[in-house]
Scaffold this motif. Sequence first.
Motif, PDB file in Angstrom:
ATOM      1  N   LEU A 154       0.829  -1.203   0.000  1.00 53.53           N
ATOM      2  CA  LEU A 154       0.000   0.000   0.000  1.00 53.53           C
ATOM      3  C   LEU A 154       0.868   1.260   0.000  1.00 53.53           C
ATOM      4  O   LEU A 154       0.461   2.295  -0.551  1.00 53.53           O
ATOM      5  CB  LEU A 154      -0.944  -0.001   1.202  1.00 53.53           C
ATOM      6  CG  LEU A 154      -2.068  -1.052   1.154  1.00 53.53           C
ATOM      7  CD1 LEU A 154      -2.933  -0.968   2.405  1.00 53.53           C
ATOM      8  CD2 LEU A 154      -2.935  -0.863  -0.103  1.00 53.53           C
ATOM      9  N   HIS A 157       1.645   1.895  -3.488  1.00 51.31           N
ATOM     10  CA  HIS A 157       0.466   2.206  -4.317  1.00 51.31           C
ATOM     11  C   HIS A 157      -0.457   3.129  -3.526  1.00 51.31           C
ATOM     12  O   HIS A 157      -1.488   2.706  -2.978  1.00 51.31           O
ATOM     13  CB  HIS A 157      -0.263   0.921  -4.717  1.00 51.31           C
ATOM     14  CG  HIS A 157       0.560   0.018  -5.581  1.00 51.31           C
ATOM     15  ND1 HIS A 157       1.458  -0.900  -5.058  1.00 51.31           N
ATOM     16  CD2 HIS A 157       0.650  -0.087  -6.943  1.00 51.31           C
ATOM     17  CE1 HIS A 157       2.045  -1.549  -6.056  1.00 51.31           C
ATOM     18  NE2 HIS A 157       1.585  -1.070  -7.199  1.00 51.31           N
ATOM     19  N   GLU A 159      -2.631   5.245  -4.289  1.00 50.28           N
ATOM     20  CA  GLU A 159      -4.035   5.341  -4.707  1.00 50.28           C
ATOM     21  C   GLU A 159      -4.869   4.239  -4.063  1.00 50.28           C
ATOM     22  O   GLU A 159      -6.017   4.469  -3.653  1.00 50.28           O
ATOM     23  CB  GLU A 159      -4.132   5.272  -6.245  1.00 50.28           C
ATOM     24  CG  GLU A 159      -3.850   3.912  -6.875  1.00 50.28           C
ATOM     25  CD  GLU A 159      -2.378   3.546  -6.992  1.00 50.28           C
ATOM     26  OE1 GLU A 159      -2.085   2.539  -7.674  1.00 50.28           O
ATOM     27  OE2 GLU A 159      -1.528   4.249  -6.406  1.00 50.28           O
ATOM     28  N   HIS A 160      -4.300   3.034  -3.911  1.00 49.07           N
ATOM     29  CA  HIS A 160      -5.018   1.948  -3.240  1.00 49.07           C
ATOM     30  C   HIS A 160      -5.090   2.210  -1.738  1.00 49.07           C
ATOM     31  O   HIS A 160      -6.113   1.938  -1.096  1.00 49.07           O
ATOM     32  CB  HIS A 160      -4.326   0.612  -3.495  1.00 49.07           C
ATOM     33  CG  HIS A 160      -4.310   0.189  -4.931  1.00 49.07           C
ATOM     34  ND1 HIS A 160      -5.332   0.511  -5.806  1.00 49.07           N
ATOM     35  CD2 HIS A 160      -3.401  -0.534  -5.650  1.00 49.07           C
ATOM     36  CE1 HIS A 160      -5.056  -0.001  -7.001  1.00 49.07           C
ATOM     37  NE2 HIS A 160      -3.893  -0.623  -6.936  1.00 49.07           N
ATOM     38  N   GLN A 161      -4.007   2.758  -1.186  1.00 48.25           N
ATOM     39  CA  GLN A 161      -3.992   3.076   0.240  1.00 48.25           C
ATOM     40  C   GLN A 161      -5.088   4.088   0.574  1.00 48.25           C
ATOM     41  O   GLN A 161      -5.818   3.929   1.547  1.00 48.25           O
ATOM     42  CB  GLN A 161      -2.626   3.633   0.649  1.00 48.25           C
ATOM     43  CG  GLN A 161      -2.542   3.992   2.124  1.00 48.25           C
ATOM     44  CD  GLN A 161      -1.188   4.557   2.534  1.00 48.25           C
ATOM     45  OE1 GLN A 161      -1.057   5.221   3.554  1.00 48.25           O
ATOM     46  NE2 GLN A 161      -0.150   4.296   1.737  1.00 48.25           N
ATOM     47  N   ARG A 163      -7.838   4.739  -1.098  1.00 47.01           N
ATOM     48  CA  ARG A 163      -9.175   4.154  -1.253  1.00 47.01           C
ATOM     49  C   ARG A 163      -9.538   3.294  -0.036  1.00 47.01           C
ATOM     50  O   ARG A 163     -10.682   3.333   0.428  1.00 47.01           O
ATOM     51  CB  ARG A 163      -9.227   3.315  -2.531  1.00 47.01           C
ATOM     52  CG  ARG A 163     -10.599   2.678  -2.758  1.00 47.01           C
ATOM     53  CD  ARG A 163     -10.762   2.135  -4.155  1.00 47.01           C
ATOM     54  NE  ARG A 163     -12.017   1.398  -4.285  1.00 47.01           N
ATOM     55  CZ  ARG A 163     -12.491   0.914  -5.423  1.00 47.01           C
ATOM     56  NH1 ARG A 163     -11.810   1.099  -6.545  1.00 47.01           N
ATOM     57  NH2 ARG A 163     -13.623   0.257  -5.455  1.00 47.01           N
ATOM     58  N   CYS A 164      -8.566   2.558   0.494  1.00 47.46           N
ATOM     59  CA  CYS A 164      -8.811   1.775   1.722  1.00 47.46           C
ATOM     60  C   CYS A 164      -9.164   2.704   2.877  1.00 47.46           C
ATOM     61  O   CYS A 164     -10.095   2.441   3.647  1.00 47.46           O
ATOM     62  CB  CYS A 164      -7.565   0.960   2.089  1.00 47.46           C
ATOM     63  SG  CYS A 164      -7.251  -0.477   1.062  1.00 47.46           S
ATOM     64  N   PHE A 190     -12.848  -3.504  -0.429  1.00 49.66           N
ATOM     65  CA  PHE A 190     -11.612  -3.151  -1.125  1.00 49.66           C
ATOM     66  C   PHE A 190     -10.395  -3.415  -0.258  1.00 49.66           C
ATOM     67  O   PHE A 190      -9.372  -3.910  -0.746  1.00 49.66           O
ATOM     68  CB  PHE A 190     -11.625  -1.685  -1.576  1.00 49.66           C
ATOM     69  CG  PHE A 190     -10.450  -1.350  -2.455  1.00 49.66           C
ATOM     70  CD1 PHE A 190     -10.394  -1.825  -3.758  1.00 49.66           C
ATOM     71  CD2 PHE A 190      -9.399  -0.589  -1.979  1.00 49.66           C
ATOM     72  CE1 PHE A 190      -9.296  -1.544  -4.572  1.00 49.66           C
ATOM     73  CE2 PHE A 190      -8.305  -0.295  -2.781  1.00 49.66           C
ATOM     74  CZ  PHE A 190      -8.257  -0.772  -4.086  1.00 49.66           C
ATOM     75  N   CYS A 194      -7.196  -5.838  -1.122  1.00 48.09           N
ATOM     76  CA  CYS A 194      -5.792  -5.429  -1.014  1.00 48.09           C
ATOM     77  C   CYS A 194      -4.994  -6.427  -0.174  1.00 48.09           C
ATOM     78  O   CYS A 194      -3.834  -6.736  -0.494  1.00 48.09           O
ATOM     79  CB  CYS A 194      -5.689  -4.031  -0.408  1.00 48.09           C
ATOM     80  SG  CYS A 194      -6.217  -2.704  -1.527  1.00 48.09           S
ATOM     81  N   ASP A 251      -2.179  -5.957  -8.034  1.00 46.31           N
ATOM     82  CA  ASP A 251      -3.471  -5.530  -8.580  1.00 46.31           C
ATOM     83  C   ASP A 251      -4.606  -6.108  -7.730  1.00 46.31           C
ATOM     84  O   ASP A 251      -5.039  -7.240  -7.939  1.00 46.31           O
ATOM     85  CB  ASP A 251      -3.605  -5.999 -10.027  1.00 46.31           C
ATOM     86  CG  ASP A 251      -4.960  -5.614 -10.637  1.00 46.31           C
ATOM     87  OD1 ASP A 251      -5.691  -4.809 -10.015  1.00 46.31           O
ATOM     88  OD2 ASP A 251      -5.291  -6.124 -11.717  1.00 46.31           O
ATOM     89  N   PRO A 252      -5.105  -5.344  -6.749  1.00 44.09           N
ATOM     90  CA  PRO A 252      -6.172  -5.842  -5.875  1.00 44.09           C
ATOM     91  C   PRO A 252      -7.435  -6.264  -6.618  1.00 44.09           C
ATOM     92  O   PRO A 252      -8.205  -7.101  -6.120  1.00 44.09           O
ATOM     93  CB  PRO A 252      -6.456  -4.649  -4.948  1.00 44.09           C
ATOM     94  CG  PRO A 252      -5.240  -3.796  -5.020  1.00 44.09           C
ATOM     95  CD  PRO A 252      -4.692  -3.977  -6.394  1.00 44.09           C
TER      96      PRO A 252
END
Length: 334
Positions: A154, A157, A159-161, A163-164, A190, A194, A251-252
């Motif tokens: 995370l 990345h 952007e994924h962090q 969103r979480c 999500f 992840c 890629d989650p």
Amino acid sequence: MFEHISLMTLDSLQKCVFSFDSNCQEKPSEYISAVLELSALVTKRNQQITLHMDSLYHLIPDGWRFRRACRLVHDFTDSVIQERRRTLPDQGLDDLLKAKAKVKTLDFIDVLLLAKDEDGKELSDEDIRAEADTFMFAGHDTTASGLAWVLYNLARHPEHQERCRQEVRELLRDREPKEIEWDDLAQLPFLTMCIKESLRLHPPVTVISRRCTQDIVLPDGRVIPKGVICLISIFGTHHSPSVWPDPEVYDPFRFDPENTKETSPLAFIPFSAGPRNCIGQTFAMTEMKVVLALTLLSFRVLPAGEEPRRKPELILRAEGGLWLRVEPLSAGPQ
């Protein structure tokens, strides 16, 4: 990250298994030190084939330390079990445990004390000790590895962090973070994706062994005979391009329910599979979700240093440690 998170998982397990507050994250604990020493000694012994014979191993200093640490760990578990049995009130074990279950204060020792086989026979103290010790040893380093690597992924990345983080904030928008409940964990899809993708890319346990209970015919016609012990590479399965396209990409969305309908249940096996799968997989996933959710509410995690080299030992570590930069988030609305 590994040292800090490992102490946290040990602290959590002592609370959940024994109802014991070790506070090992703030002060030294003789029991925790013994657990950590045993883990290090097992790793070292596993890598030196000449030390696999007990008769030889117990003659060297490492063997002496191993036996001393084993005695300390066993004595601690035995004392908890005996104290729990000794202090049972007159209403009896079953009544007490059922009363505790109603207010959700059962720990792992309580569950084992309550357990009976199909003939109504209870577990012996030695049986209970073996189960509790298995949970402690198998449950702290593996979960710590899973958490350390998901924080690393995370951090790489953002952007994924983010969103979480927003998913957790939305879930707890009218409550204090400490009020996170069991039912909340199913509402973090999500964040769960992840975690699973990190467990695919960096499985805490990289290989397992299984004995064949019948002849296994391979696609090319060759046969693995019944009784043979096979090594199954979890890491290899998770990184095979024939199973997972672009396997080195984090890629989650691979684990979006819409994308997993055609995926084999044996393509993703961080907790093994079948009747000998991980006894603690639900506990581990729950702990990872809670820790990750509460961490992301308070901190932003960023990369630090060079990209780590994966180092498979008893669990998947990183050469030289796994270093991340952690920034507190402001207390105001985000």
